[in-house]
Design a protein around this motif. Structure first.
Motif, short mmCIF file in Angstrom:
data_model
loop_
_atom_site.label_atom_id
_atom_site.label_comp_id
_atom_site.label_asym_id
_atom_site.label_seq_id
_atom_site.Cartn_x
_atom_site.Cartn_y
_atom_site.Cartn_z
N ASP A 10 25.43 -20.10 7.79
CA ASP A 10 24.22 -19.35 7.40
C ASP A 10 24.23 -17.93 7.94
OD1 ASP A 10 23.26 -21.78 6.32
OD2 ASP A 10 22.34 -22.32 8.25
N LEU A 11 25.33 -17.51 8.52
CA LEU A 11 25.40 -16.24 9.23
C LEU A 11 25.03 -15.05 8.35
CD1 LEU A 11 26.06 -15.26 12.05
CD2 LEU A 11 28.39 -14.93 11.31
N ASN A 12 25.52 -15.00 7.13
CA ASN A 12 25.20 -13.86 6.26
C ASN A 12 23.71 -13.77 5.99
OD1 ASN A 12 27.86 -13.04 6.14
ND2 ASN A 12 28.29 -14.23 4.31
N GLY A 13 23.06 -14.89 5.79
CA GLY A 13 21.61 -14.89 5.58
C GLY A 13 20.85 -14.42 6.80
N ILE A 14 21.30 -14.84 7.98
CA ILE A 14 20.66 -14.41 9.24
C ILE A 14 20.84 -12.91 9.41
CG2 ILE A 14 20.86 -14.53 11.75
CD1 ILE A 14 19.29 -16.85 10.57
N ALA A 15 22.04 -12.41 9.12
CA ALA A 15 22.30 -10.97 9.24
C ALA A 15 21.36 -10.18 8.34
CB ALA A 15 23.75 -10.67 8.89
N GLN A 16 21.19 -10.62 7.11
CA GLN A 16 20.30 -9.94 6.17
C GLN A 16 18.85 -10.00 6.64
OE1 GLN A 16 20.90 -11.45 2.20
NE2 GLN A 16 23.10 -11.19 2.34
N THR A 17 18.43 -11.15 7.13
CA THR A 17 17.05 -11.32 7.60
C THR A 17 16.75 -10.39 8.76
OG1 THR A 17 16.99 -13.62 6.88
CG2 THR A 17 15.39 -12.97 8.54
N VAL A 18 17.62 -10.36 9.74
CA VAL A 18 17.40 -9.52 10.91
C VAL A 18 17.38 -8.05 10.50
CG1 VAL A 18 18.32 -8.77 13.14
CG2 VAL A 18 18.34 -11.19 12.54
N LEU A 19 18.34 -7.62 9.68
CA LEU A 19 18.40 -6.21 9.28
C LEU A 19 17.23 -5.82 8.39
CD1 LEU A 19 22.21 -5.65 8.76
CD2 LEU A 19 20.74 -4.62 10.50
N SER A 20 16.68 -6.77 7.65
CA SER A 20 15.52 -6.44 6.80
C SER A 20 14.29 -6.13 7.65
CB SER A 20 15.23 -7.56 5.81
OG SER A 20 14.70 -8.69 6.48
N GLU A 21 14.28 -6.59 8.88
CA GLU A 21 13.15 -6.36 9.77
C GLU A 21 13.39 -5.23 10.77
OE1 GLU A 21 11.53 -9.92 11.45
OE2 GLU A 21 11.99 -11.07 9.66
N ILE A 22 14.62 -4.73 10.82
CA ILE A 22 14.97 -3.68 11.77
C ILE A 22 15.53 -2.49 11.00
CG2 ILE A 22 16.51 -3.04 13.67
CD1 ILE A 22 16.45 -5.96 14.56
N SER A 23 14.92 -1.34 11.17
CA SER A 23 15.46 -0.15 10.53
C SER A 23 16.58 0.40 11.41
CB SER A 23 14.36 0.89 10.36
OG SER A 23 13.85 1.28 11.63
N GLU A 24 17.10 1.54 11.05
CA GLU A 24 18.18 2.15 11.82
C GLU A 24 17.78 2.29 13.28
OE1 GLU A 24 18.91 5.79 9.77
OE2 GLU A 24 20.16 4.82 8.29
N GLY A 25 18.76 2.34 14.13
CA GLY A 25 18.50 2.51 15.55
C GLY A 25 19.37 1.59 16.37
N ALA A 26 19.07 1.53 17.65
CA ALA A 26 19.86 0.73 18.57
C ALA A 26 19.40 -0.73 18.54
CB ALA A 26 19.73 1.28 19.99
N ILE A 27 20.37 -1.61 18.38
CA ILE A 27 20.12 -3.05 18.43
C ILE A 27 21.01 -3.61 19.53
CG2 ILE A 27 20.09 -5.22 17.17
CD1 ILE A 27 20.06 -3.57 14.56
N CYS A 28 20.39 -4.16 20.54
CA CYS A 28 21.10 -4.70 21.69
C CYS A 28 21.24 -6.21 21.56
CB CYS A 28 20.36 -4.34 22.98
SG CYS A 28 20.30 -2.57 23.27
N PHE A 29 22.46 -6.68 21.69
CA PHE A 29 22.78 -8.10 21.52
C PHE A 29 23.04 -8.72 22.89
CE2 PHE A 29 23.56 -6.05 17.58
CZ PHE A 29 23.21 -6.97 16.61
N TYR A 30 22.23 -9.71 23.22
CA TYR A 30 22.34 -10.43 24.49
C TYR A 30 22.82 -11.84 24.21
CZ TYR A 30 19.54 -6.67 26.49
OH TYR A 30 19.09 -5.44 26.91
N GLY A 31 23.64 -12.37 25.09
CA GLY A 31 24.11 -13.74 24.95
C GLY A 31 25.39 -13.94 25.73
N ASP A 32 25.66 -15.17 26.06
CA ASP A 32 26.87 -15.52 26.80
C ASP A 32 28.11 -15.28 25.94
OD1 ASP A 32 25.38 -16.33 29.00
OD2 ASP A 32 25.31 -18.43 28.33
N MET A 33 29.25 -15.23 26.59
CA MET A 33 30.52 -15.14 25.89
C MET A 33 30.61 -16.32 24.92
SD MET A 33 33.39 -13.32 25.91
CE MET A 33 33.57 -12.58 27.52
N GLY A 34 30.96 -16.03 23.68
CA GLY A 34 31.11 -17.08 22.68
C GLY A 34 29.82 -17.45 21.96
N ALA A 35 28.73 -16.75 22.24
CA ALA A 35 27.45 -17.06 21.57
C ALA A 35 27.43 -16.59 20.13
CB ALA A 35 26.29 -16.44 22.35
N GLY A 36 28.30 -15.64 19.77
CA GLY A 36 28.37 -15.19 18.39
C GLY A 36 27.91 -13.75 18.16
#
Length: 136
Positions: A10-36
């Motif tokens: 479902d990754l492509n759908g999640i990517a589209q959903t998140v980007l539809s709610e976030i305009s340009e700018g900094a997006i910080c990704f938090y998570g352990d190694m291997g979280a994706g």
């Protein structure tokens, strides 16, 4: 902050959903190694129409992405191996933040004092081999 469980298929759908709610700018990704984190960023770049989706910039710290017209659309930083805040400053990090493109940042906790005043936070959690939880 929305929270969703998803399978890697479902990754492509999640990517589209998140980007539809976030305009340009900094997006910080938090998570352990291997979280994706890298995998999700690659799906986001694909959704944005990046010409080359390449690999994580772990060793070079930053990758630059363009669309098919050659226009810059994103930078992808991976600060896992950074040793100091000065190293980030020396690479011109503040200049990248002034551009009107997406800025994807993995391991932002390593440069927290340098992050722009406003940024989006995306947290990924490993549930099992094919399932992740995302909060954004």
């Amino acid at each position: 902050m929305p929270e969703t469980l998803f399978n890697l298929e479902d990754l492509n759908g999640i990517a589209q959903t998140v980007l539809s709610e976030i305009s340009e700018g900094a997006i910080c990704f938090y998570g352990d190694m291997g979280a994706g984190k890298t995998t999700l960023i690659k799906a986001m770049l694909q959704y944005l129409g990046a010409e080359d989706i390449g690999h994580s910039p772990t060793f070079g710290l930053v990758n630059e992405y363009h669309n098919k017209k050659g226009e810059r659309i994103a930078y992808h930083f991976d600060f896992y191996r950074i040793n100091s805040l000065e190293e980030a400053l020396d690479m011109g990090l503040e200049d990248y933040f002034s551009e009107d493109v997406y800025i994807f940042i993995e391991w932002p906790e390593k440069i927290e004092p340098l992050l722009p005043e406003y940024y989006h936070k995306v947290s990924l959690y490993f549930i099992d081999e094919i399932t992740r939880r995302i909060e954004y």
